[in-house]
Enzyme design. Structure first.
Site, PDB file in Angstrom:
ATOM      1  N   ASP A   1     -13.918  -5.134  -1.730  1.00 33.42           N
ATOM      2  CA  ASP A   1     -13.228  -4.997  -0.527  1.00 33.42           C
ATOM      3  C   ASP A   1     -14.351  -5.016   0.063  1.00 33.42           C
ATOM      4  O   ASP A   1     -16.087  -4.551   0.107  1.00 33.42           O
ATOM      5  CB  ASP A   1     -13.293  -3.108  -0.495  1.00 33.42           C
ATOM      6  CG  ASP A   1     -11.997  -3.200  -0.871  1.00 33.42           C
ATOM      7  OD1 ASP A   1     -10.991  -3.482  -0.936  1.00 33.42           O
ATOM      8  OD2 ASP A   1     -11.187  -1.488  -0.876  1.00 33.42           O
TER       9      ASP A   1
ATOM     10  N   ASP B   1       1.099  -1.149  -0.234  1.00 38.14           N
ATOM     11  CA  ASP B   1       0.234  -0.110   0.107  1.00 38.14           C
ATOM     12  C   ASP B   1       1.441   1.215   0.047  1.00 38.14           C
ATOM     13  O   ASP B   1       1.576   1.753   0.926  1.00 38.14           O
ATOM     14  CB  ASP B   1      -0.558  -0.026   1.131  1.00 38.14           C
ATOM     15  CG  ASP B   1      -1.582  -0.984   1.214  1.00 38.14           C
ATOM     16  OD1 ASP B   1      -2.759  -1.601  -0.027  1.00 38.14           O
ATOM     17  OD2 ASP B   1      -2.145  -1.834   2.540  1.00 38.14           O
TER      18      ASP B   1
END
Lengths: 202, 256
Positions: free
Chosen positions: B131, B12
């Site tokens: 997600d 990330d």
């Protein structure tokens, strides 16, 4: 010098870097003269068979591949770049559901693989032809595949096979014309070794 | 000959640094993305995923730079996600050195984007990032956007089915409940998505113990993504691979 044929968008940067590790100069180009004169020509390929063929024909790539074969100048097709060497591709596109004519330097069709999960995506092992130069030293390694279609009938002098759901051609060495269904430029050290084997043969 | 299970470290990235938090908050600096990518490549990662979690356009420029510098030295597939809204965004990333791109929020607000990208570059470049979290939708799983901060009310399983029809090459299924907790992948969620999709499935969110990786494979995952357990040295990639190999899963073992 190695030329990588640029006939559409996609990731050619890492292909260029991967072929540079062989120590040769590498250019990414669609220039006919450079492609014809290069010691080795790499035909990459992303997307679908039909869009690849139309991109290829826009830059006269089909002609370049045929002429280089006639002159015994080494050419290496990668992934869809291998598939378009065959006479037809059965992959449908949104505009066009039938088969698409390929460059046709090898006869045969590129068909959908019969497997429960597609694309065939990831690292798979191969069964190289005994006489294979490409796989020398990396016969037992895995290579990175991303495809849903493949040629299933043998062509060329030295065919190599892999299996996902069923057996398919994962590489061919046929005089000046070579191809891999997997991506050597994405296959880590084994892929770089294969690239080096090809470059050394130029 | 068998296709190997893929182990995928996820980086990330924000403002040029790798960060990791729990449930996408309380971010901690985890290192330089290019260095970490190179290290994971050496350690036997089968692919790499970069998620650009910065919101600013300066952050996006940084990501293009990071992708390019990584692609220059790591010869394994690289997936980049975060903030992709158009065919042009995809083109830029592929030219910078990405092999695949993942989309999430933009596909939910405009599903046609899926077909636009697959028509231009082929379905194989397109990873649908989902997600999802547990909620009272028909399947019990809901799609979230903006890094899990916003619910959509959309049923996650129905969404996956629709996206597959539009043309995606792969699904990255991230459990927002499990993300960063190291409490195990959401096994039921993996099973539910597996049962309705015929494209490769990457399980993400919650990897903690070695057993967690095996459980996700048994639930039907084709690939396993993890971040914090790798970044903070809980497991080395080779340890995960050795464990799974001993359990009889097909694994690509590499020597350094």
């Amino acid at each position: 010098m190695i030329a990588i044929l640029d006939y559409g968008s996609g990731n050619l940067r890492s292909a260029q870097r991967a072929f540079s590790t062989s120590g040769m100069d590498v250019v990414v180009t669609a220039d006919r003269k450079i492609c014809m004169e290069a010691k080795g020509l790499v035909v990459p390929g992303v997307g679908a068979f039909q869009s690849c063929m139309s991109g290829l024909m826009r830059v006269g790539g089909d002609q370049i591949i045929r002429e280089r074969k006639g002159m015994q100048r080494p050419t290496l097709g990668i992934c869809i770049g291998m598939q378009i060497f065959f006479s037809e591709g059965l992959e449908p596109s949104r505009e066009h559901s039938g088969s698409t004519r390929g460059v046709g330097v090898w006869s045969g069709s590129v068909e959908r693989i019969d497997a429960p999960v597609l694309p065939h995506m990831g690292w798979n092992t191969v069964m190289p032809a005994h006489e294979s130069e490409l796989f020398r030293g990396v016969e037992g390694e895995s290579f990175y595949f991303v495809h849903s279609y493949a040629a299933k009938k043998s062509v060329g002098k030295y065919p190599s096979w892999s299996e996902y759901g069923e057996r398919f051609l994962c590489a061919v060495e046929d005089g000046a014309l070579s191809a891999t269904q997997f991506h050597p430029e994405k296959s880590g050290k084994a892929g770089l070794a294969l690239i080096k084997n090809w470059s050394r043969s130029l | 000959m068998t296709l190997s299970v893929r182990i995928i470290p996820c980086l990330d990235v924000t403002e040029g640094r790798v960060v990791k938090g729990v449930n996408f908050s309380n971010l901690v600096d985890a290192g330089d993305p290019v260095e970490m990518a190179a290290l994971y490549g050496i350690e036997g990662a089968d692919e790499l995923t970069f998620l650009d979690i910065s919101a600013s356009s300066a952050g996006r420029e940084t990501t293009l730079d990071v992708v390019g510098r990584t692609a220059d030295q790591v010869f394994i597939p690289l997936t980049v996600g975060g903030g992709i809204r158009s065919v042009n965004d995809v083109d830029q990333l592929l030219r910078a050195g990405a092999d695949k791109i993942s989309i999430n929020t933009a596909a939910i607000s405009r599903p046609e984007l899926i077909a636009e990208i697959s028509d231009s570059f082929g379905t194989q470049v397109l990873v649908l990032s989902v997600d999802a979290r547990r909620a009272s939708t028909p399947s019990g799983f809901e799609v979230t956007t903006h890094g899990g901060r916003e619910g959509t009310g959309i049923d996650a399983i129905q969404w996956v089915g629709k996206a597959c029809e539009l043309g995606v090459g792969e699904i990255l299924l991230n459990s927002m409940d499990a993300d960063g907790t190291r409490a195990g992948y959401d096994i039921e969620m993996i099973q539910a998505v597996r049962s309705i999709s015929r494209v490769p499935l990457i399980a993400s969110g919650g990897a903690g113990t070695l057993e967690d990786f095996a459980a996700a494979l048994d639930a039907g995952a084709d690939a396993l993504l993890a971040a914090s357990v790798f970044h903070f040295g809980v497991h080395r990639i080779q340890d995960v691979k050795r464990f799974l190999s001993q359990r009889g899963y097909s694994i690509r073992m590499t020597s350094n």
